[in-house]
Scaffold this motif. Sequence first.
Motif: not given
Length: 349
Positions: A23, A27, A55, A58-59, A61, A68, A71, A105, A108-109
């Motif tokens: 991570q 992404p 998914v 939430g790990r 997307v 894929t 996150t 974006e 998402k963040r």
Amino acid sequence: MEEKPLLKDRITEELRERIDKLQADVPVRIPSERDLSEMLGVSRISVRAAIKNLVQEGRLVQEQGRGTFITPRAASIKSLHILCSPDIKQNDPFYNEFLVQLTNEAAKRSIHLFIVHPDRLPDRRQDCPLLAVGQWDAGSLATFAGLYDRVAMLLGDAVSAPNVTQLVFDDERIGREAADRLLNLGHRELVLLAGPDRYRSARLRAQGFADRVRERGGAFAIRAAKMNWQGGYESGDEVAGWLRDGSPGSGAVPTALFAANDWMAAGVIQKLKECGFRIPEMLSVVGCDDIPLSSQFEPAITTFRLDMKAMIARTLEALQEDEPPERDAGSEIKLAADFVERDSLIPLR
């Protein structure tokens, strides 16, 4: 007796551990289901089930057509101010798409976006970064740097502005690659359909194209026009004349054209078709920007895709630096574009 975990749960846990190690602040794409099934020695059905779980957590997307992604970590940026140059037209499709992608974006963040007007800047220093979109002079950028923790300027000309990160697409490289693509297919007599020099992208794409053609001994004629459909369409009459009688200078009939953007490419193609010219049999065409129309047009337009998601991710990454380095005058981060080959480009016959 201890019960063994289900295969799906075991794979999910193994992938979860790998995701935690990989991570990042942006992404990160994971391997395909097929590759993961081979790596883990299990069926694709089991991998698909594990990915579905991750998914839902939430790990991960999933993006249709792209793959894929892991996150990103929770952003250190909580709020971001956006300031658009007055030169940007409200109906500009590129900037509208940029704002849509940036909004997605940011959601998402969990970043809150605020639009700032040039005439109503804050009267005290802000504890959030600023994204200045478009062209700004050094004085304005210095003012912004005095008001915000970090400042990034996106898609403007490089100017002397310490402490301001400047991000641009490598438009000169786009022009050079367009020339190489055409020359490598045997096209030696070319047309450059250029936009106004006051636009950075038009100026650098034309410069890169012209320099590369000269370096490799090719020839080209230039037609300058507005960077829209009408500009391309109105250029079609002159280009049609060159296809009938030869271009100015060399007198040879051109076989390929590079347009500063896809709107111009679509306009000139339409006009040439109305004049009875077959595209690409009589003239190959390459555009730039990969607007939605370019893949739906007839013929589909070969172009350069400006990866907006990658641009936004790189911008947010730059703005998240705790202590951005002081940058020399004119320094910038250049972003690459992807070549997308479609029906409007063929080898010289």
